[in-house]
Enzyme design. Structure first.
Site, PDB file in Angstrom:
ATOM      1  N   LYS A   1       9.733  22.676  73.689  1.00 56.08           N
ATOM      2  CA  LYS A   1       9.577  21.722  74.786  1.00 56.08           C
ATOM      3  C   LYS A   1      10.938  21.168  75.193  1.00 56.08           C
ATOM      4  O   LYS A   1      11.933  21.314  74.503  1.00 56.08           O
ATOM      5  CB  LYS A   1       8.642  20.578  74.377  1.00 56.08           C
ATOM      6  CG  LYS A   1       7.184  21.005  74.250  1.00 56.08           C
ATOM      7  CD  LYS A   1       6.692  21.856  75.399  1.00 56.08           C
ATOM      8  CE  LYS A   1       6.333  21.063  76.614  1.00 56.08           C
ATOM      9  NZ  LYS A   1       5.784  21.904  77.695  1.00 56.08           N
TER      10      LYS A   1
ATOM     11  N   ASP B   1      18.303  21.216  71.047  1.00 55.28           N
ATOM     12  CA  ASP B   1      17.770  21.558  69.725  1.00 55.28           C
ATOM     13  C   ASP B   1      18.645  22.679  69.179  1.00 55.28           C
ATOM     14  O   ASP B   1      18.590  23.810  69.661  1.00 55.28           O
ATOM     15  CB  ASP B   1      16.310  22.000  69.855  1.00 55.28           C
ATOM     16  CG  ASP B   1      15.686  22.351  68.508  1.00 55.28           C
ATOM     17  OD1 ASP B   1      16.436  22.487  67.524  1.00 55.28           O
ATOM     18  OD2 ASP B   1      14.457  22.513  68.446  1.00 55.28           O
TER      19      ASP B   1
ATOM     20  N   TYR C   1       8.157  30.751  76.197  1.00 53.41           N
ATOM     21  CA  TYR C   1       8.157  29.488  75.467  1.00 53.41           C
ATOM     22  C   TYR C   1       9.266  29.481  74.426  1.00 53.41           C
ATOM     23  O   TYR C   1       9.315  30.331  73.547  1.00 53.41           O
ATOM     24  CB  TYR C   1       6.805  29.241  74.778  1.00 53.41           C
ATOM     25  CG  TYR C   1       6.814  27.947  74.011  1.00 53.41           C
ATOM     26  CD1 TYR C   1       6.831  26.737  74.698  1.00 53.41           C
ATOM     27  CD2 TYR C   1       6.878  27.929  72.628  1.00 53.41           C
ATOM     28  CE1 TYR C   1       6.893  25.532  74.017  1.00 53.41           C
ATOM     29  CE2 TYR C   1       6.936  26.729  71.939  1.00 53.41           C
ATOM     30  CZ  TYR C   1       6.942  25.544  72.640  1.00 53.41           C
ATOM     31  OH  TYR C   1       7.016  24.355  71.966  1.00 53.41           O
TER      32      TYR C   1
ATOM     33  N   ASP D   1      14.047  17.012  66.218  1.00 51.75           N
ATOM     34  CA  ASP D   1      14.961  18.140  66.006  1.00 51.75           C
ATOM     35  C   ASP D   1      16.015  18.258  67.095  1.00 51.75           C
ATOM     36  O   ASP D   1      16.684  19.290  67.201  1.00 51.75           O
ATOM     37  CB  ASP D   1      14.170  19.451  65.899  1.00 51.75           C
ATOM     38  CG  ASP D   1      13.252  19.694  67.088  1.00 51.75           C
ATOM     39  OD1 ASP D   1      13.305  18.918  68.063  1.00 51.75           O
ATOM     40  OD2 ASP D   1      12.473  20.668  67.042  1.00 51.75           O
ATOM     41  N   ASP D   2      16.190  17.216  67.901  1.00 56.51           N
ATOM     42  CA  ASP D   2      17.152  17.265  69.010  1.00 56.51           C
ATOM     43  C   ASP D   2      18.399  16.451  68.706  1.00 56.51           C
ATOM     44  O   ASP D   2      18.314  15.269  68.360  1.00 56.51           O
ATOM     45  CB  ASP D   2      16.514  16.745  70.303  1.00 56.51           C
ATOM     46  CG  ASP D   2      15.442  17.679  70.815  1.00 56.51           C
ATOM     47  OD1 ASP D   2      15.740  18.869  70.983  1.00 56.51           O
ATOM     48  OD2 ASP D   2      14.311  17.220  71.031  1.00 56.51           O
TER      49      ASP D   2
ATOM     50  N   GLY E   1      30.768  26.709  83.400  1.00 53.91           N
ATOM     51  CA  GLY E   1      31.057  25.606  84.311  1.00 53.91           C
ATOM     52  C   GLY E   1      30.352  24.316  83.986  1.00 53.91           C
ATOM     53  O   GLY E   1      30.949  23.253  83.984  1.00 53.91           O
TER      54      GLY E   1
END
Length: 384
Positions: free
Chosen positions: A231, A11, A228, A52-53, A103
């Site tokens: 998600k 996101d 938080y 939103d990803d 990495g």
């Protein structure tokens, strides 16, 4: 030559709240991946979004956790986040939990699902991408695909599947994994994966030859960040046909919109709704949790496709039921079982509220004190 399929998501900022990825951010990511393809770092790629990803689907020959491939994804997300900030998009760079690459992107925020495979003569795959939920959301569908003959008749009638599959189950709190074989150990398997917030199916293998059949991103953002931050919105790669579930068997596992944790502020249970690309956006109560499925064939590292797997009236009834369930759950308001259980609320404002009120709680001598849960005991004692 082995081919690696890498699906990496993050996101990086979205339009009008937690709603949909802006096309300009996708264009910024495309420039980075196009350059990487020209340089020979990756063989092919496809960029899409769910809610939103921003989703990066890449093929290459460099194996899993390759530094250059992961750096390419990281740079794509950083460039997209810059555009998001310039546009004033909401939560720009939300999933990028570090300022520097080290990495690979594991532990830095983005979700990762990768598999290195020997391509079959025909290599059909399905890539599932979810928004507003967490990795355990795939536990039930994976069980249906690879262990339930009522969903997957190939387990009964296909000799190449009849030996069953084994599931690598990760305890995300302890960082330990166990391998359980179906059908021999399905009761033990169900005992664990029925608690999807803690026990997550990470990989599935065919019993007879250890062929890798499915892989899931297992990053829990709250456990990484300690607070938080959204998600986890997991991704999953599933190989299909030729001794593996048929495409229709894999899709059948999502015909029931089961309840998953996430939804609004990552704190509510809601139905997982399979949708087409055009409907892969968060709306009601920042959801309901959405699932996009894209189908490809992989040939010499080239991505042939995609096809939009849930863009079909066969899933209209699933979506209708999901809307009915969403309405039912919403009527609970801030009460369980709509709101998550307390252990899953510890990264929200609940601990702050308890801290504020702690001096106002008074001991009651005539009230029986309940025992700790088995999980609380485990976490306080640790493992030997």
């Amino acid at each position: 030559m082995k081919t690696t399929i890498s699906v990496i998501k993050a996101d990086i900022g979205s339009l009008a709240g937690h709603h949909i990825v802006h096309p300009d951010t996708m264009a910024a990511a495309n420039k980075v991946l196009a350059s990487a393809k020209e340089q020979g770092i990756i063989l092919d790629y496809y960029i899409t979004h769910v809610g939103d990803d921003l989703q990066l689907i890449m093929t290459h020959t460099r194996g899993e956790l390759d530094t250059k491939v992961h750096e390419t994804a990281w740079n794509a997300f950083k460039e997209a986040a810059k555009v998001a900030k310039d546009l004033g998009l909401y939560a720009a760079g939300q999933d990028l939990l570090s300022d520097s690459f080290s990495g690979n992107v594991r532990g830095l925020g983005p979700g990762v699902a990768e598999m290195e495979i020997e391509e079959r003569a025909s290599e059909p795959i399905a890539i599932f991408m979810a928004d507003k939920t967490e990795p355990g959301a795939y536990n039930l569908p994976l069980y249906k695909m690879f262990a339930d003959p009522f969903n997957t008749p190939g387990l009964v009638i296909d000799p190449t599947m009849h030996g069953g599959f084994k599931f690598e189950v990760l305890d995300v709190y302890q960082g330990e994994a166990v391998m359980l074989s179906a059908p021999q150990e399905i009761y033990d398997l169900l005992a664990l994966i029925g608690t999807p917030a803690r026990y997550v199916i990470r990989r599935v293998y065919r019993n007879e030859d250890n062929l890798l059949a499915a892989v899931v991103s297992i990053e829990r953002l709250n456990l990484i960040a300690g607070k938080y931050v959204g998600k986890d919105d997991p991704v999953m790669i599933v190989r299909l046909q030729h001794g593996l579930p048929a495409l229709g068997e894999a899709l059948e596992a999502f015909a029931f919109p089961h309840l998953v944790p996430g939804w609004m502020r990552g704190s509510h249970y809601g139905p997982l709704m399979p949708v087409s690309q055009r409907d892969a956006k968060a709306t009601r109560f920042d959801g309901p949790p959405r699932l996009l499925g894209l189908g490809f064939n992989v040939k010499n590292g080239r991505l042939v496709g995609p096809t939009d797997l849930f863009d079909d009236p066969a899933f209209d009834e699933t979506r209708r039921l999901a809307n009915i369930v969403a309405d039912y759950m919403r009527r609970h308001g801030p009460f369980m079982p709509h709101r998550l259980e307390p252990t899953e609320m510890e990264y929200t404002t609940l601990p702050l509220i308890l801290e504020k009120l702690k001096d106002r709680f008074k001991k009651e001598s005539d009230v029986y004190k309940a025992k700790e849960s088995i999980y609380a005991k485990e976490e306080s004692q640790g493992h030997d």
